[in-house]
Design a protein around this motif. Structure first.
Motif, PDB file in Angstrom:
ATOM      1  N   LEU A 228       0.861  -1.177   0.000  1.00  0.00           N
ATOM      2  CA  LEU A 228       0.000   0.000   0.000  1.00  0.00           C
ATOM      3  C   LEU A 228       0.899   1.228   0.000  1.00  0.00           C
ATOM      4  O   LEU A 228       1.852   1.299   0.771  1.00  0.00           O
ATOM      5  N   LEU A 229       0.587   2.193  -0.844  1.00  0.00           N
ATOM      6  CA  LEU A 229       1.387   3.416  -0.935  1.00  0.00           C
ATOM      7  C   LEU A 229       0.597   4.558  -0.310  1.00  0.00           C
ATOM      8  O   LEU A 229      -0.484   4.925  -0.792  1.00  0.00           O
ATOM      9  N   PHE A 230       1.138   5.127   0.767  1.00  0.00           N
ATOM     10  CA  PHE A 230       0.500   6.269   1.409  1.00  0.00           C
ATOM     11  C   PHE A 230       1.304   7.523   1.111  1.00  0.00           C
ATOM     12  O   PHE A 230       2.493   7.609   1.435  1.00  0.00           O
ATOM     13  N   ALA A 231       0.658   8.503   0.480  1.00  0.00           N
ATOM     14  CA  ALA A 231       1.303   9.771   0.168  1.00  0.00           C
ATOM     15  C   ALA A 231       1.058  10.729   1.330  1.00  0.00           C
ATOM     16  O   ALA A 231      -0.067  11.175   1.553  1.00  0.00           O
ATOM     17  N   CYS A 232       2.114  11.041   2.067  1.00  0.00           N
ATOM     18  CA  CYS A 232       2.007  11.817   3.302  1.00  0.00           C
ATOM     19  C   CYS A 232       2.429  13.258   3.042  1.00  0.00           C
ATOM     20  O   CYS A 232       3.539  13.504   2.565  1.00  0.00           O
ATOM     21  N   ASP A 233       1.562  14.225   3.392  1.00  0.00           N
ATOM     22  CA  ASP A 233       1.924  15.626   3.185  1.00  0.00           C
ATOM     23  C   ASP A 233       2.202  16.374   4.492  1.00  0.00           C
ATOM     24  O   ASP A 233       2.356  17.592   4.499  1.00  0.00           O
ATOM     25  N   LEU A 234       2.214  15.645   5.605  1.00  0.00           N
ATOM     26  CA  LEU A 234       2.583  16.181   6.928  1.00  0.00           C
ATOM     27  C   LEU A 234       1.542  17.144   7.505  1.00  0.00           C
ATOM     28  O   LEU A 234       1.784  17.762   8.540  1.00  0.00           O
ATOM     29  N   SER A 235       0.363  17.268   6.882  1.00  0.00           N
ATOM     30  CA  SER A 235      -0.654  18.179   7.383  1.00  0.00           C
ATOM     31  C   SER A 235      -1.495  17.494   8.457  1.00  0.00           C
ATOM     32  O   SER A 235      -1.569  16.264   8.535  1.00  0.00           O
ATOM     33  N   ALA A 236      -2.180  18.323   9.265  1.00  0.00           N
ATOM     34  CA  ALA A 236      -3.075  17.778  10.288  1.00  0.00           C
ATOM     35  C   ALA A 236      -4.235  17.030   9.646  1.00  0.00           C
ATOM     36  O   ALA A 236      -4.710  16.024  10.183  1.00  0.00           O
ATOM     37  N   GLU A 237      -4.687  17.503   8.465  1.00  0.00           N
ATOM     38  CA  GLU A 237      -5.798  16.848   7.777  1.00  0.00           C
ATOM     39  C   GLU A 237      -5.414  15.460   7.283  1.00  0.00           C
ATOM     40  O   GLU A 237      -6.278  14.651   6.967  1.00  0.00           O
ATOM     41  N   ASN A 238      -4.116  15.200   7.226  1.00  0.00           N
ATOM     42  CA  ASN A 238      -3.621  13.930   6.699  1.00  0.00           C
ATOM     43  C   ASN A 238      -3.679  12.797   7.728  1.00  0.00           C
ATOM     44  O   ASN A 238      -3.490  11.634   7.370  1.00  0.00           O
ATOM     45  N   ARG A 239      -3.932  13.125   8.990  1.00  0.00           N
ATOM     46  CA  ARG A 239      -3.875  12.104  10.045  1.00  0.00           C
ATOM     47  C   ARG A 239      -4.918  11.000   9.861  1.00  0.00           C
ATOM     48  O   ARG A 239      -4.628   9.821  10.101  1.00  0.00           O
ATOM     49  N   ALA A 240      -6.133  11.369   9.447  1.00  0.00           N
ATOM     50  CA  ALA A 240      -7.167  10.354   9.249  1.00  0.00           C
ATOM     51  C   ALA A 240      -6.751   9.368   8.162  1.00  0.00           C
ATOM     52  O   ALA A 240      -6.925   8.149   8.307  1.00  0.00           O
ATOM     53  N   ALA A 241      -6.186   9.873   7.066  1.00  0.00           N
ATOM     54  CA  ALA A 241      -5.729   8.993   5.994  1.00  0.00           C
ATOM     55  C   ALA A 241      -4.564   8.134   6.453  1.00  0.00           C
ATOM     56  O   ALA A 241      -4.466   6.956   6.092  1.00  0.00           O
TER      57      ALA A 241
END
Length: 281
Positions: free
Chosen positions: A5-18
Motif C-alpha cells: 500500500l502506498l501512502f502519500a504523506c503531506d505532513l498536514s493535520a488533515e492527513n492524520r485520518a488517511a
C-alpha cells in the motif's frame, strides 16, 4: 508476491485520518505500508538533505503517535522521501512499487469544486495505475455500507469486481440511474407507463444477471442490494449520498457518468464519505 500500500504523506493535520486508515488497512491485509513524502526539487542540495532527515523523523514520530491514539498494531513499513512534482512522483512510485492501492488524504478545498481540478489528489486520480483511496473520515468508522454506481460499462464491471474482492464482508448497494425516452412527454400516459415499467424491469434483470456472473467468480461475496432510480446519473448519485451517505463510495474512473472530471471534482469538494476510485480496467 507481497502486497504494497502506498501512502502519500503531506505532513498536514488533515492527513492524520488517511494515515491512520492506511495503517489499519495494512494490518488488515498483511500488506507492507510504503510512506512517501514529496519534496520541492528546487531547494538547495544541502537544505534538501537536512530536510529529508527531518521529514523522515517527523513521519516516524507521527506513525507512533497515530498507532497509540487508535491502538493499532505496527505494520511492516518503509518511509521515504522523493523530490519532484507531487502527483507525478506519487504515480511513478506506485508503478515502481507495483502498489496495490494509493491512499491520500482529502483535499482542503471543500465546497470549491472549481479549485479541485489542479490538486494533487485530482491528478493522481486521473492517472493512477491502481485504485486510489481518498480518506476524509476517521479510521474508527467501519466500512460496512459501500455504495457502487453501476452500468453496463467495462469500468463499472471492473470497479464492482475490485470492490467485491476487497470488501467481502461489507454490505454493497449497487446504484443505477435510468432514463427512459419519452418520460417527460408521455409519463402520464397509461400505455407508456406500462411499457416503461417493463423496460425498467428488464433493465433490473440484466443488472442482476451481470452481478451474479461476477459474484460466481469469487469465493466470498458480501450482501448486495440493487437500487434503480430515475434521473441524471450525477444528480441521482449526489442525492443518494446526501440522503443516505455510505461509509465508502467505490467509483470507476469512467463509465455511465460520462462527465468524469465534473463528478470527481464535485465529490472531492463535497466528501460525504471516503472514496475509492478505480481505473477503467
Amino acid at each position: 508476491m507481497s502486497r504494497t500500500l502506498l501512502f502519500a504523506c503531506d505532513l498536514s493535520a488533515e492527513n492524520r485520518a488517511a494515515f491512520a486508515r492506511a495503517i489499519r488497512l495494512a494490518n488488515q491485509s498483511g500488506a507492507r505500508l510504503d510512506i512517501v513524502h514529496v519534496l520541492d526539487p528546487y531547494l538547495p542540495r544541502r537544505v534538501l538533505h537536512d530536510l529529508e532527515e527531518a521529514v523522515v523523523a517527523d513521519i516516524a514520530a507521527t506513525l507512533t503517535d497515530i498507532r497509540e491514539d487508535y491502538a493499532l498494531d505496527e505494520p511492516a513499513s518503509l518511509i521515504q522521501t522523493v523530490a519532484g512534482e507531487p502527483y507525478a512522483e506519487i504515480i511513478r512510485e506506485a508503478h515502481d512499487r507495483e502498489a496495490d492501492m494509493i491512499i491520500l488524504g482529502a483535499h482542503r478545498k471543500r465546497g470549491q469544486p472549481d479549485l479541485v481540478a489542479g490538486t494533487t489528489l485530482a491528478r493522481v486520480l486521473r492517472s493512477a495505475p491502481c485504485p486510489v483511496l481518498s480518506v476524509s473520515h476517521p479510521p474508527t468508522q467501519e466500512w460496512h455500507d459501500i455504495l457502487v454506481p453501476v452500468d453496463f460499462s467495462l469500468t463499472s464491471r471492473h470497479t464492482l469486481r475490485e470492490t467485491l474482492k476487497r470488501f467481502p464482508e461489507g454490505r454493497l448497494t449497487l446504484l443505477h440511474a435510468w432514463n427512459i425516452p419519452g418520460e417527460r412527454e408521455l409519463g402520464s400516459d397509461t400505455d407508456y407507463a406500462r411499457w416503461r415499467d417493463r423496460e425498467v424491469e428488464q433493465l433490473r434483470r440484466h443488472l442482476e444477471e451481470e452481478t451474479e456472473q461476477l459474484m460466481s467468480e469469487l469465493d466470498d461475496v458480501p450482501d448486495l442490494e440493487l437500487v434503480l432510480e430515475q434521473g441524471d446519473p450525477l444528480d441521482v448519485l449526489m442525492t443518494h449520498l446526501r440522503r443516505q451517505p455510505p461509509d465508502l463510495l467505490a467509483l470507476g474512473s469512467r463509465g455511465q457518468l460520462g462527465r468524469h472530471s465534473q463528478i470527481t471534482e464535485r465529490l472531492l469538494a463535497e466528501p460525504h464519505c471516503d472514496i475509492m476510485l478505480c481505473r477503467a480496467w
